[in-house]
Each structure stands twice: as structure tokens, then as C-alpha cells.
Design a protein around this motif. Sequence first.
Motif, PDB file in Angstrom:
ATOM      1  N   ARG A   1       3.559  -5.030  -5.021  1.00  0.00           N
ATOM      2  CA  ARG A   1       3.690  -3.677  -4.575  1.00  0.00           C
ATOM      3  C   ARG A   1       4.920  -3.151  -5.490  1.00  0.00           C
ATOM      4  O   ARG A   1       4.729  -1.953  -5.932  1.00  0.00           O
ATOM      5  CB  ARG A   1       4.006  -3.641  -3.061  1.00  0.00           C
ATOM      6  CG  ARG A   1       4.180  -2.106  -2.646  1.00  0.00           C
ATOM      7  CD  ARG A   1       4.719  -2.130  -1.150  1.00  0.00           C
ATOM      8  NE  ARG A   1       6.198  -2.384  -1.197  1.00  0.00           N
ATOM      9  CZ  ARG A   1       6.853  -2.663  -0.136  1.00  0.00           C
ATOM     10  NH1 ARG A   1       6.298  -2.144   0.997  1.00  0.00           N
ATOM     11  NH2 ARG A   1       8.074  -3.095  -0.084  1.00  0.00           N
TER      12      ARG A   1
ATOM     13  N   GLY B   1       5.116  -0.400  -8.397  1.00  0.00           N
ATOM     14  CA  GLY B   1       5.700   0.675  -7.544  1.00  0.00           C
ATOM     15  C   GLY B   1       6.941   1.487  -8.134  1.00  0.00           C
ATOM     16  O   GLY B   1       7.134   2.714  -8.455  1.00  0.00           O
TER      17      GLY B   1
ATOM     18  N   SER C   1       0.329   4.701  -5.659  1.00  0.00           N
ATOM     19  CA  SER C   1      -0.115   3.859  -6.639  1.00  0.00           C
ATOM     20  C   SER C   1      -0.273   2.281  -5.922  1.00  0.00           C
ATOM     21  O   SER C   1      -0.973   1.796  -6.571  1.00  0.00           O
ATOM     22  CB  SER C   1       0.797   4.050  -7.919  1.00  0.00           C
ATOM     23  OG  SER C   1       1.968   3.312  -7.376  1.00  0.00           O
ATOM     24  N   THR C   2       0.532   2.168  -5.084  1.00  0.00           N
ATOM     25  CA  THR C   2       0.556   0.720  -4.447  1.00  0.00           C
ATOM     26  C   THR C   2       0.365   0.537  -3.151  1.00  0.00           C
ATOM     27  O   THR C   2       0.368  -0.324  -2.191  1.00  0.00           O
ATOM     28  CB  THR C   2       1.773  -0.055  -4.824  1.00  0.00           C
ATOM     29  OG1 THR C   2       2.959   0.882  -4.171  1.00  0.00           O
ATOM     30  CG2 THR C   2       2.163  -0.019  -6.266  1.00  0.00           C
TER      31      THR C   2
ATOM     32  N   VAL D   1      -1.761  -2.498  -1.074  1.00  0.00           N
ATOM     33  CA  VAL D   1      -0.959  -3.638  -1.286  1.00  0.00           C
ATOM     34  C   VAL D   1      -0.193  -3.859   0.020  1.00  0.00           C
ATOM     35  O   VAL D   1       0.146  -4.661   0.499  1.00  0.00           O
ATOM     36  CB  VAL D   1      -0.285  -3.934  -2.780  1.00  0.00           C
ATOM     37  CG1 VAL D   1       0.396  -5.245  -2.669  1.00  0.00           C
ATOM     38  CG2 VAL D   1      -1.376  -3.944  -3.805  1.00  0.00           C
ATOM     39  N   ASP D   2       0.252  -2.557   0.223  1.00  0.00           N
ATOM     40  CA  ASP D   2       1.371  -2.414   1.297  1.00  0.00           C
ATOM     41  C   ASP D   2       0.629  -2.838   2.756  1.00  0.00           C
ATOM     42  O   ASP D   2       1.318  -3.359   3.596  1.00  0.00           O
ATOM     43  CB  ASP D   2       2.003  -1.139   1.300  1.00  0.00           C
ATOM     44  CG  ASP D   2       3.164  -1.098   2.504  1.00  0.00           C
ATOM     45  OD1 ASP D   2       4.148  -1.613   2.277  1.00  0.00           O
ATOM     46  OD2 ASP D   2       2.987  -0.330   3.262  1.00  0.00           O
TER      47      ASP D   2
END
Length: 304
Positions: A163, A167, A209-210, A213-214
Amino acid sequence: MDFLAGCLGGAAGVLVGHPFDTVKVRLQVQSVDKPLYRGTFHCFQSIIRQESMSGLYKGIGSPMMGLTFINAIVFGVQGNTMRRLGEDTPLNQFLAGAAAGTIQCVICCPMELAKTRMQMQGTGEKKSSSRKVYKNSLDCLARIYQREGIRGVNRGMVTTLIRETPGFGVYFLAYDLLTRSLGCEPEDPYMIPKLLFAGGMSGIASWLSTYPVDVIKSRLQADGVGGKYQYSSIMDCTRKSIQREGWRVFTRGLTSTLLRAFPVNAATFATVTLFLLYVRSDEAPKDCETAPRHAPIQTQPSSL
């Protein structure tokens, strides 16, 4: 002074954004079979009604404690990387941000683990009847270390790396492009609003963008609360989450995250900018081409 300004700006960002982060984590990890919250605003209302306003600030000690170290790491790594790369270009901004994001995970991962565990403590319970497992963030990390060792304290490290690395790169790149296009002159009466807008929008771009994943990171770090473990690995968590909730699982808590992203970065940049202008009244900022989410902006011609 830059370091102190970054710490103050980061602290302002944490104070403004932590309630949104608590809501985000609760929505990300709640059971799909027996959901406690219908959405972002219902989650806000429920936490305040059941746990009072202090419920929104559960786990704030962890990010506050890690703030100084994260700022120091991001500031040093980003600055040194830009100097080694030499040229101030959007690509180098991305690479410098990615490098800073990677290194600061050493502090960020344990900090967010403690924050997540503290935020999940007493979920859905009345404040008066809530049984506290952890006294504070340090006690939380100490208990996790006693039970699971160093591996337990670093639970979610891989997802944190996945992430944070892109990020931070996206954040630096977006901020660089925005500040270049908006312009940033010391004489410009709208310099600070431009900084705030660029920082806020860059934070939103970075989270978008991430964000999937978070979600997985939060679930892995919250796994084991109450003594019950559901996931054995990142792939196991991803597979089970998609099977039970579909692809929409990767948008859980996104609304509160985006609501948080802009004001957090706005508060951070406002604090940093005003502090630097105050202590450097004889030095006019040359440009504002770079500033990480956890680090101070710079006032030299180059990025850092």
C-alpha cells in the motif's frame, strides 16, 4: 524547523482525520452476516451514541506516537533520494515518494496495528459496559508481542508495503503535477489555498490508487481480536473476502476515507505552511513542488 513544522502539521492532520479513520476501519472489518453499520453516517451515529465522542478517537495515541518517527524517516529518505536522482521531474518525485513510503513502513505497520486493535475494542458496546482489553497503544503492542512475538507486532507488514510504496509515489507525483499546473509564487495571495487544494486532491488520488490493499491490511490486522482467527495469509483473506462479499468488499469504508483525505491533508498543509511562514518571515518560499502525507513541505527551489 522543517521537521518541527511537519510534526505539527501531521498532528493537526491526525486530530482532524482520526474519527474518519475509525469509521473506515469499523466498516472494513465488520461481519457481512451480522453487520453493525449500514453505512458511513450510520457508523458515525452509532459510535457516538454507544461509545460517546471519545469512541471516534480510539487508538489515536498510536499514530500520534509514531508521527515524529514517520516524519523523520519520510523527510530524510525523500530528500536524500531526490538529491541522488538530481533532476526534479515527476518521475523522480514518484520514485522518491515510493522510497520514502517503503522505509517508513517499519514504524507505520506496528503503529497501524495498535491503532486498528484499539479502534475495534468495544465495538457495538455501551461505553459503561465495555471491557477494555488494552489500556493504550503501547499496552496493546506489548500484549501482542507477549503472545505472538515480533511476527505478531509486524502483522500486515507485506500489505502495508504494497500500500505505502505506490501510495506515496502517487501522492508525490500528483502533488508535483498539481502544483506545477496551479503555479506557486510567494507573491500570489492564493498560494496557501493552492497548497491546500493540491495536498487534499493528492491525498485522495493516493488513497484511490491503493485502497483495495488497505481493506485487506485492515482485515489482517484486526484478525484475532477476541481470540478467533479467520485468515492464514493475504491470499486467503482476499479469497474469502471476495467469496463472501463480492468485489464490492474493496470499497468498504471508501466514503469515510475520501471524506477524511482532503481535510487531513488540508489541515496538515495549512499548519506546516503557516508555521514556516511565521518562523521564516525573511525567507520567501520558492515553490511547493513536493510534500509527503506525513512530511513537511519544503521551501527550496528543488523538491526537498
